[in-house]
Write an enzyme that holds these catalytic residues in place. Structure first.
Site, PDB file in Angstrom:
ATOM      1  N   HIS A   1       0.816  -1.206   0.000  1.00 24.18           N
ATOM      2  CA  HIS A   1       0.000   0.000   0.000  1.00 24.18           C
ATOM      3  C   HIS A   1       0.858   1.269   0.000  1.00 24.18           C
ATOM      4  CE1 HIS A   1      -3.710   2.211   0.834  1.00 24.18           C
ATOM      5  NE2 HIS A   1      -2.984   2.950   1.661  1.00 24.18           N
TER       6      HIS A   1
ATOM      7  N   LYS B   1      -6.885  14.085  -6.596  1.00 30.96           N
ATOM      8  CA  LYS B   1      -6.342  12.740  -6.383  1.00 30.96           C
ATOM      9  C   LYS B   1      -7.497  11.797  -6.095  1.00 30.96           C
ATOM     10  CE  LYS B   1      -3.082   9.771  -4.488  1.00 30.96           C
ATOM     11  NZ  LYS B   1      -2.708   9.601  -3.123  1.00 30.96           N
TER      12      LYS B   1
ATOM     13  N   SER C   1      -8.360   4.648  -2.749  1.00 32.06           N
ATOM     14  CA  SER C   1      -9.277   3.540  -2.470  1.00 32.06           C
ATOM     15  C   SER C   1      -9.422   3.364  -0.964  1.00 32.06           C
ATOM     16  CB  SER C   1      -8.696   2.254  -3.051  1.00 32.06           C
ATOM     17  OG  SER C   1      -7.463   1.981  -2.429  1.00 32.06           O
ATOM     18  N   HIS C   2     -10.563   2.921  -0.536  1.00 38.76           N
ATOM     19  CA  HIS C   2     -10.729   2.486   0.856  1.00 38.76           C
ATOM     20  C   HIS C   2     -11.537   1.202   0.862  1.00 38.76           C
ATOM     21  CE1 HIS C   2     -10.197   4.464   5.025  1.00 38.76           C
ATOM     22  NE2 HIS C   2      -9.048   4.298   4.446  1.00 38.76           N
TER      23      HIS C   2
ATOM     24  N   ASP D   1      -5.466  14.750   1.841  1.00 39.39           N
ATOM     25  CA  ASP D   1      -4.457  14.795   0.783  1.00 39.39           C
ATOM     26  C   ASP D   1      -4.560  16.094  -0.019  1.00 39.39           C
ATOM     27  OD1 ASP D   1      -2.960  12.505   1.104  1.00 39.39           O
ATOM     28  OD2 ASP D   1      -4.325  11.240  -0.046  1.00 39.39           O
TER      29      ASP D   1
ATOM     30  N   GLN E   1     -11.321   2.432  12.164  1.00 38.07           N
ATOM     31  CA  GLN E   1     -11.331   3.752  12.778  1.00 38.07           C
ATOM     32  C   GLN E   1     -12.687   4.417  12.626  1.00 38.07           C
ATOM     33  OE1 GLN E   1      -8.913   2.973  10.104  1.00 38.07           O
ATOM     34  NE2 GLN E   1      -7.334   4.508  10.439  1.00 38.07           N
TER      35      GLN E   1
ATOM     36  N   ASP F   1      -0.212  15.041   5.776  1.00 39.38           N
ATOM     37  CA  ASP F   1      -1.246  14.375   6.568  1.00 39.38           C
ATOM     38  C   ASP F   1      -0.709  13.055   7.087  1.00 39.38           C
ATOM     39  OD1 ASP F   1      -1.255  13.457   3.805  1.00 39.38           O
ATOM     40  OD2 ASP F   1      -2.889  12.157   4.452  1.00 39.38           O
TER      41      ASP F   1
HETATM   42  N1  LIG Z   1      -2.029   4.454 -10.441  1.00 37.00           N
HETATM   43  C1  LIG Z   1      -1.204   5.492 -10.245  1.00 37.00           C
HETATM   44  N2  LIG Z   1      -0.919   6.321 -11.244  1.00 37.00           N
HETATM   45  C2  LIG Z   1      -0.105   7.368 -11.049  1.00 37.00           C
HETATM   46  N3  LIG Z   1       0.449   7.675  -9.882  1.00 37.00           N
HETATM   47  C3  LIG Z   1       0.195   6.887  -8.838  1.00 37.00           C
HETATM   48  C4  LIG Z   1      -0.641   5.761  -8.980  1.00 37.00           C
HETATM   49  N4  LIG Z   1      -0.739   5.161  -7.793  1.00 37.00           N
HETATM   50  C5  LIG Z   1       0.001   5.902  -6.935  1.00 37.00           C
HETATM   51  N5  LIG Z   1       0.576   6.950  -7.569  1.00 37.00           N
HETATM   52  C6  LIG Z   1       1.378   8.004  -6.935  1.00 37.00           C
HETATM   53  O1  LIG Z   1       2.266   7.468  -5.988  1.00 37.00           O
HETATM   54  C7  LIG Z   1       2.381   8.344  -4.869  1.00 37.00           C
HETATM   55  C8  LIG Z   1       2.134   7.626  -3.569  1.00 37.00           C
HETATM   56  O2  LIG Z   1       0.750   7.323  -3.464  1.00 37.00           O
HETATM   57  P1  LIG Z   1       0.036   7.104  -2.087  1.00 37.00           P
HETATM   58  O3  LIG Z   1       0.883   6.271  -1.214  1.00 37.00           O
HETATM   59  O4  LIG Z   1      -1.346   6.643  -2.377  1.00 37.00           O
HETATM   60  O5  LIG Z   1      -0.029   8.568  -1.536  1.00 37.00           O
HETATM   61  P2  LIG Z   1      -0.582   8.920  -0.116  1.00 37.00           P
HETATM   62  O6  LIG Z   1       0.448   8.463   0.838  1.00 37.00           O
HETATM   63  O7  LIG Z   1      -0.759  10.382  -0.148  1.00 37.00           O
HETATM   64  O8  LIG Z   1      -1.860   8.172   0.016  1.00 37.00           O
HETATM   65  C9  LIG Z   1       1.381   9.461  -5.075  1.00 37.00           C
HETATM   66  O9  LIG Z   1       2.024  10.600  -5.570  1.00 37.00           O
HETATM   67  C10 LIG Z   1       0.462   8.895  -6.112  1.00 37.00           C
HETATM   68  O10 LIG Z   1      -0.130   9.907  -6.853  1.00 37.00           O
HETATM   69 MG   LIG Z   2      -1.090  11.493   1.708  1.00 37.38          MG
END
Ligand SMILES: Nc1ncnc2c1ncn2[C@@H]1O[C@H](COP(=O)(O)OP(=O)(O)O)[C@@H](O)[C@H]1O
Ligand SMILES: [Mg+2]
Lengths: 228, 81, 735, 81
Positions: free
Chosen positions: C43, C85, C88-89, C111, C234, C262
């Site tokens: 994740h 942005k 998923s949850h 975010d 949560q 965050d």
């Molecule tokens: N399917 C995708 N296409 C493009 N960028 C992605 C994709 N999945 C994740 N990213 C990028 O990878 C980075 C890490 O994502 P994520 O861990 O979900 O962020 P956060 O910690 O804010 O939830 C983010 O900048 C996100 O936009």
């Molecule tokens: Mg984040």
């Protein structure tokens, strides 16, 4: 006319309401902060919609204890104009500035949609630019808008002509179906006895520009702005 | 001291939530259920408060804050000294 | 101490563990292992997907921030940027639909406002099992109440989204939430620390034991053990988040802070490691200072808790007082828990002891990237999969499709969402795309979410291509040009080669389409391990595309406007049947190939529609998607105020059912006053696409003729009621 | 027979409503209040049900309908035979 829009923690229609008075209606408009004790010499206090204090406990229940509400109470007692929209209406009920209480919508779901409301009393400070019987198309968005008052109270409200709006169909008929949240007597908005405090569940600030689907809510703003 | 305050609708007020729970239970086959009323419960922890003080404070906050006297009634008890 | 069992419980492989030992030069203690396991979870680390995501086009002249930050940023001119942005949850929403979905909304909102943008719209893409099962109904009801409770309370309108139903989601619903924010270009904030000595402040809710291992939970399949992972759920506090939102935007507006992030997945750990890692510094925090909700929490628990509504802020020491004052105004505490240090290490103290001391780069950047085994590409399915008997009663079939929950009216869903707060929503949910005006300007934004997982299952590549094409088509129908893309990729277990094949091909398809449309991908989210009891969901890419309208007066709305208007079909009818909702609903057949798509043709159709919109020629437009032409024509009637019918005359040489219900791509149904028709046809010729008058609007019946023969006649009222009632009727007795 | 069922968040689960009520009470000067937890109460009227049957039915419906066992706990008592 100088308007003051109150911001409680959790208010979320405060910007919209401010925008409607300040930018759409071009009126002098100021912010009133819930922790302050000054109404900044406004002519009309507006309590906006939203979820003050998360609507935890009951809608509007906690906001009523804000420091500023003492001033609002005194202001209203002296005949000052107070408008409560949605959550603001709920706060006015909790404050006791308006009679009755709100229950959960009869179908127990949050409801956001355009509704038709019939103007019941066009002789108030809030509605004199409209016509009694006129139907307005204005959105609602609430979970607790099912108006309730005990029988004697209800009778008195009706007898005094305090009911300003009722949920109706597009032709102005009061049907069970049109009464979307189950309010007693289909009440969507009412004033206090003196007629200087009004609460309504529909959001006139969301119906003040045709761009957004309706400008029917302007009747209320225009009534406030122009003298009787 | 711990007190428990029960806030519920007055009998004259319709309780749609209770009704819905009742219907849900009937659908599940619990036919013995004749009525359901739903309310709120508050468990409050009071520090350094005597019984007499609690008897003053609790009805006060119940009436002023926790319940809306137009639609609700309340009852309370001490659950832990 | 740390034995194989502990390593397994942390979802780390032996190899990963050994790498950790090498990176930190010793055995980690349990807290450190927890830190690594959360940050190296699928994740948080994207270890299975990163390799493929690299091919997505992320550049563009309007891109201010591509992937890598909390959200992507696109310049929309006049000193304004949009920040958006999708997240998923899924797993939390299966365990506890209401709170899972609610906290999903809370997370994506953070975010957006972390970056200095005020959230202005939420959209949600939801997938559930069939509504005939009470369990699925309860999940759907809970998810929708959860989204509504959080979004409504915080005052961000939920303006659109999609709801799909399929058996594959019964034990694994999908809840993808998109958020769009608006900011001033020079007031954007990032997750950075500035130099050593800066103060680290913790703001928001207290830390409790909730959600520990949320990230790891979302990185494993659901099995029997999921039962005891349950207490991880949560509870969201939208009121707290609203205060946090206002307070954060205020400290940013007053320029009081250096950086902010965050606390989402992996909680305090994630922000404590990522902020310095991005800035080439280190960070030192003291856990005793972290506000805690429960007694006796261990450092492990404090670091890994995913309690909601929390943020980490870095500020210059001399600004700390001013920051505190702003938070106090909003009844929130801002607590100094540490400071920025040189040397690139994350140092965590607890009761005076150093409990974590690791290089931030090891935690954030050095997680292994995998190229997992990919199953060989599948043989293309035959173009003609089966030849169903030609239907006799097409009217009945149309009603059957309109009653299919995937196609049916979703008003029951979105009336529970406040979709009008903030008074910008010009096009209410139900339209092809939501349209929001930008106050004090002529501009408007259009947003849509789209993805068809049946297409993606039948052919992942086409699924990826079509998802992009269709989302852009939705925008074209309201008159908006796409400016940026985000995406949520929902897949099964990536350790299965077949799932990896699906993933690889979907991403390739998406990349190709985004390149063809010239739109940059600015971020997204990957959700793997959507498997329950060994079965994977269909590959489900959800595209979130934002479009811009330069002139708000040129917005096109769906729905027939007045009798006598001419109906024009842009694009070509081809004999597509497989992959359609028609075969799925009526014949329970989900085989074959998805409809073909030609990107050049698609672009030309959209360009024609956009040019016509900009020239003010169109009175309505609606794209053809699930259910094909007949459903599109019916819906166009429903969306108008007067619920008008229409008469269509078609003479294509293709099977009548494929003509009515097939899902051939790249088609738009438009209506115009007769005097504008020639203008549209001219634009179509210029763009080299097929366009023709197919009928006219009017009456209260939907009537379609094929080669002069009546093939479908349905009163609009009947069709409307069927469509309207299909979802609510399942919830009559629902609490 | 009448039973009363109290449903509340498990202790480890955040109770935003209770917290907000507590803060409100503090603002009003009720400083003795150390903690507030808010929950739901159901009063259910059961017809023709024995004590033994109630002991079976009530926990069952509490678990299945009234409480969400993932985050909530319940307790019940007979308030009227
Ligand atoms: N399917 C995708 N296409 C493009 N960028 C992605 C994709 N999945 C994740 N990213 C990028 O990878 C980075 C890490 O994502 P994520 O861990 O979900 O962020 P956060 O910690 O804010 O939830 C983010 O900048 C996100 O936009
Ligand atoms: Mg984040």
């Amino acid at each position: 006319m100088k308007f003051g829009v109150v911001a409680f923690p959790g208010s979320n229609c405060d910007f919209d309401t401010f925008y409607a008075f300040h930018d759409v209606m071009k009126q002098p408009t100021v912010w009133l902060w819930h922790k302050d004790h000054s109404l900044k010499d406004v002519d009309c206090v507006v309590l906006p919609g939203g979820f003050s204090y998360g609507d935890y406990l009951r809608s509007g229940a906690i906001a009523r204890f804000s420091p500023l509400m003492q001033e609002v109470r005194e202001f209203a007692a002296k005949g000052g104009l107070v408008l409560g929209i949605c959550n603001g209406f709920q706060v006015l009920l909790e404050l006791g500035l308006l009679p009755g209480a709100m229950l959960r919508n009869q179908h127990l779901k949050f409801l956001c949609r355009f509704v038709s409301i019939r103007l019941e009393n066009a002789r108030t400070r809030f509605t004199h630019k409209g016509r009694t019987g006129q139907v307005l198309r204005i959105p609602i968005a609430h979970f607790d808008g099912n108006y309730f008052a005990p029988p004697e109270m209800l009778e008195e409200i009706e007898a005094n002509g305090q009911v300003v709006f009722r949920y109706a169909d597009a032709e102005g008929r009061l049907t069970e179906e049109a009464n979307v949240n189950g309010s007693l007597h289909g009440i969507a908005g009412l004033t206090n006895r003196m007629g200087n405090v009004m609460g309504m569940m529909p959001h006139p600030e969301r119906a003040s520009e045709t761009l957004l689907g309706s400008a029917d809510g302007r009747v209320i703003f225009e009534s406030l702005i122009s003298r009787f | 001291m711990k007190v428990r305050i029960l806030v519920s609708f007055k009998d004259s007020v319709l309780d749609p939530q209770g009704q819905t729970v009742k219907n849900a239970l009937h659908t599940l086959g619990y036919d013995a259920i004749r009525d359901v009323r739903q309310g709120k419960v508050f468990e409050i922890d009071l520090a350094g408060v005597s019984r007499a003080e609690a008897e003053k404070i609790v009805p006060e906050i119940s009436d002023k804050v926790l319940a809306n006297p137009i639609i609700e009634k309340f009852a309370w008890q001490i659950i832990e000294e | 101490m740390i034995d194989q069992n502990v390593i397994d419980n942390h979802n780390l492989t032996r190899g990963e563990y050994e790498l950790i030992v090498r990176l930190i030069g010793r055995e980690p203690n349990l807290t450190e292992l927890g830190v690594f396991s959360a940050m190296w979870s699928e994740h948080c680390s994207y270890k299975s997907s990163k390799f493929y995501l690299k091919q997505l086009p992320t550049k563009g002249t309007n891109v201010v921030q591509g992937p890598g930050e909390n959200a992507g940023i696109i310049d929309i001119g006049d000193g304004q940027v949009i920040v958006f942005k999708i997240e998923s949850h899924n797993h939390p929403s299966f365990i506890e639909p209401f709170q899972g979905a609610a906290t999903g909304v809370g997370g994506i909102l953070r975010d957006i406002f972390t970056m200095g943008a005020r959230p202005i719209a939420i959209l949600d893409s939801l997938r559930f099992g069939p509504l005939t099962s009470p369990k699925n109904r309860a999940i759907m009801d809970g998810v929708i109440s959860g989204i509504s409770s959080y979004g409504n309370s915080i005052g961000v309108p939920t303006v659109g989204g999609e709801v799909y139903f399929d058996d594959c989601y019964a034990l694994n619903p999908l809840v993808n939430v998109f958020c769009l924010g608006l900011a001033e270009k020079d007031k954007v904030f990032y997750a950075k620390t500035g130099g050593a000595g800066n103060a680290v402040l913790y703001v928001g809710s207290k830390t409790g034991r909730d959600g520990i291992h949320g990230a790891t939970m979302a990185s494993a399949e659901f099995g029997k053990e999921t039962e005891h992972k349950r207490p991880n759920v949560q509870v969201g506090d939208p009121f707290k988040e609203k205060l946090l939102l206002e307070a954060c935007l205020e400290v940013m507006d007053k320029d009081l802070i250096v950086g902010i992030q965050d606390m989402g997945a992996a909680g305090l750990t994630c922000s404590t490691a990522e902020m310095p890692a991005k800035s080439g510094t280190g960070l030192e925090i003291d856990l005793d200072k972290v506000p805690q909700r429960e007694e006796g929490m261990t450092p492990y628990e404090i670091l890994l808790s995913e309690s909601q509504e929390r943020m980490l802020i870095v500020a210059l020491p001399e600004k700390v007082k001013a920051v505190r004052e702003v938070f106090a105004k909003w009844d929130l505490d801002a607590v100094e828990i540490g400071r920025v240090i040189d040397g690139g290490r994350m140092k965590v103290r607890f009761h005076g002891e150093l409990v974590v001391d690791v290089p931030v780069s090891a935690v954030v950047d050095l997680c292994p990237i995998y190229q997992r085994p990919v199953a060989p590409a599948a043989e293309p399915a035959p173009a003609v999969h089966l030849t169903p008997p030609l239907p006799k009663d097409c009217g009945g079939l149309l009603l059957e499709l309109l009653a299919s929950p995937t196609i049916a009216d979703k008003e029951w869903v979105f009336r529970q969402y406040d979709h009008m707060v903030q008074t910008n929503t010009m096009l209410l949910p139900g339209a092809d795309a939501a349209v929001l005006r930008i106050k004090d300007s002529k501009k408007a934004l259009a947003v849509t979410l789209d993805g068809n997982s049946l297409y993606a299952r039948l052919d992942p590549r086409s699924g990826g291509l079509i998802a992009v094409a269709e989302a852009c088509r939705n925008l074209a129908c309201v008159g908006a040009r796409p400016v940026g893309v985000t995406n949520c990729l929902n897949f099964g277990n990536p350790e299965k080669p077949e799932v990896m094949r699906q993933f690889k091909e979907v991403v390739e398809g998406m990349s190709e389409a985004c390149r063809a449309f010239g739109i940059p991908v600015t971020g997204g989210n990957v959700s793997f391990y959507n498997d329950t009891e060994g079965a994977s969901i269909h590959p489900t890419p959800v595209l979130g595309i934002v479009g811009l309208l330069k002139n708000i007066d040129k917005v096109v709305t769906p729905g027939f406007k007045s009798a006598g208007d001419t109906v024009v079909l842009l694009g070509e009818n081809t004999a597509e049947l497989t992959g359609s909702e028609y075969l799925k609903v009526h014949f329970k057949d989900e085989g074959g190939r998805p409809p073909a798509i030609d990107l050049a043709g698609e672009k030309a159709v959209q360009e024609t529609c956009l040019a016509a919109a900009e020239a003010g020629l169109l009175r309505s437009a609606h794209d053809l998607s699930e259910g094909g032409l007949a459903v599109c024509a019916a819906e166009s009637g429903f969306f108008g105020d007067d619920r008008l019918g229409c008469e269509l005359d078609l003479d294509d040489d293709i099977r009548m059912d494929a003509l009515l219900f097939g899902e051939a791509q790249s088609r738009i149904l438009a209506t115009l006053t007769p005097s504008n028709v020639e203008g549209l046809l001219h634009l179509a010729r210029l763009n080299g696409i097929k366009a023709r008058v197919v009928g006219k609007v009017g009456g209260d019946v939907l009537r379609i003729r094929h080669k002069g023969r009546d093939v479908l006649t349905v009163p609009v009222k009947t069709a409307f009621e069927t469509w309207k009632e299909a979802i609510p009727r399942h919830f009559m007795f629902q609490r």
